[in-house]
Design an enzyme around this catalytic site. Structure first.
Site, PDB file in Angstrom:
ATOM      1  N   SER A 137       0.783  -1.176   0.152  1.00  0.00           N
ATOM      2  CA  SER A 137      -0.077   0.074   0.095  1.00  0.00           C
ATOM      3  C   SER A 137       0.772   1.094  -0.105  1.00  0.00           C
ATOM      4  CB  SER A 137      -1.104  -0.044   1.139  1.00  0.00           C
ATOM      5  OG  SER A 137      -2.072  -0.943   1.018  1.00  0.00           O
ATOM      6  N   THR A 138       1.865   1.362   0.465  1.00  0.00           N
ATOM      7  CA  THR A 138       3.001   2.475   0.558  1.00  0.00           C
ATOM      8  C   THR A 138       4.363   2.151   0.173  1.00  0.00           C
ATOM      9  OG1 THR A 138       3.539   2.078   3.041  1.00  0.00           O
ATOM     10  CG2 THR A 138       1.356   3.323   2.728  1.00  0.00           C
TER      11      THR A 138
END
Length: 179
Positions: A9-10
């Site tokens: 996600s990041t």
């Protein structure tokens, strides 16, 4: 051809464990995104879907790496199927190239969606309960009411620079603008 797809996600998260597992599963090519699963526009996923050929098998370490909602997961797996390819998830031991695998896939996807909805429901209930007890939650304000008055006075009446006011109060320039 076995094609792997990995996603985190990041930017500060690592794809290494996923790419290692996909390599161990004999993935010949791996596409990887560093983007939230809730966003449908994922460049590497789209590229992978465009390149799929009949007989390919898209492999992921866990099916939540491919999609965050049941609807999205089913749509992506349908696109994979339309291209003549199969879908395989290593953690859940799902392989849609077989009838039994397709059944297990749909059951697991439904259970995962149910659990996400229950978590969301419990979170909302907990927040409502906390509000009833007077707990508002969230981040505390950066400036007190008196500080906001002073910031507005300095900004509007004295016409001081926003950057200067932000430094004085040790807040962001945006906080000064919103005061």
């Amino acid at each position: 051809m076995i094609i792997g797809y990995a996603r985190v996600s990041t930017d500060d998260q690592s794809l290494d464990s996923q790419t290692d597992a996909l390599a161990a599963a004999d993935a010949e090519k791996v596409f990887a995104d560093k983007i939230s699963g809730s966003r449908r526009a994922r460049p590497e996923l789209d590229r992978m879907l465009e390149q799929l050929r009949d007989g390919d098998v898209v492999t992921v370490t866990k099916y939540d790496r491919l999609a965050r909602s049941l609807k999205d997961l089913l749509e992506i797996v349908e696109v994979i199927r339309e291209r003549g390819a199969g879908f395989r998830s290593l953690a859940e031991d799902i392989d849609t190239t077989t009838p039994a695998g397709r059944l297990v896939f749909h059951v697991f996807a439904s259970i995962a969606q149910f659990e996400r909805e229950r978590i969301s429901e419990r979170t909302r209930e907990g927040l409502a309960s906390a509000r009833k007890r007077g707990r508002i939650g969230g981040r505390p304000p950066a400036l007190s009411a008196a500080q906001k008055d002073e910031v507005r006075r300095m900004r509007d009446d004295e016409r001081r620079a926003i950057a200067e006011i932000a430094r004085l109060f040790k807040v962001s320039e945006r906080t000064v603008r919103r005061a």
